[in-house]
Design a protein around this motif. Sequence first.
Motif, PDB file in Angstrom:
ATOM      1  N   GLY A 162       4.551  -3.284  -4.309  1.00  0.00           N
ATOM      2  CA  GLY A 162       4.475  -2.757  -3.280  1.00  0.00           C
ATOM      3  C   GLY A 162       4.324  -2.793  -2.144  1.00  0.00           C
ATOM      4  N   SER A 220       7.697   0.951  -5.286  1.00  0.00           N
ATOM      5  CA  SER A 220       5.716   0.260  -5.874  1.00  0.00           C
ATOM      6  C   SER A 220       5.073   1.186  -6.381  1.00  0.00           C
ATOM      7  CB  SER A 220       5.499   1.353  -4.534  1.00  0.00           C
ATOM      8  OG  SER A 220       5.999   1.669  -2.897  1.00  0.00           O
ATOM      9  N   ASP A 233       0.134   1.770   0.052  1.00  0.00           N
ATOM     10  CA  ASP A 233       0.770   2.724  -1.121  1.00  0.00           C
ATOM     11  C   ASP A 233      -0.453   2.959  -1.647  1.00  0.00           C
ATOM     12  OD1 ASP A 233       3.052   1.644   0.448  1.00  0.00           O
ATOM     13  OD2 ASP A 233       3.753   0.504  -1.886  1.00  0.00           O
TER      14      ASP A 233
END
Length: 135
Positions: A105, A131, A109
């Motif tokens: 990711g 992610s 995030d």
Amino acid sequence: GTNNKARASYQSGEYMFTMDSSSASSHVLGMHDSGKTYFLESTVARTITLPAVKAGCNFKFIATDTTADSSITTSEGTALLKGGAECGDAYLTLAGTTIIVEAAGSVGDHLEMVCDGTYWYVSGHGTHDASFSVS
């Protein structure tokens, strides 16, 4: 308990903590941790266990380093996670027992988890479809 930096900053009614242990670690969150934002500085693998389901309990997790995975799991060990996140061009369903904030990711995030007393409802955003993952 959680491994937090020595100081927590207070902002907008929520405490914000950076999980930055330099060795693999496990963190068991309790009801007293509800409402906090956790910055996942994941230079090492870590496991975060949510408290037992209780209405109104909520957490936010933000990736600030994606060198290693962070796993967020239910304390009951059953599939109590429901919801999903916008990831890249798609919606990723996040339903199961464990959500992994992947090293693949990107910084920024994030996931929010809110409990209704039966399930943990998950929402969030990832920069691309790798992610997060779920089991």
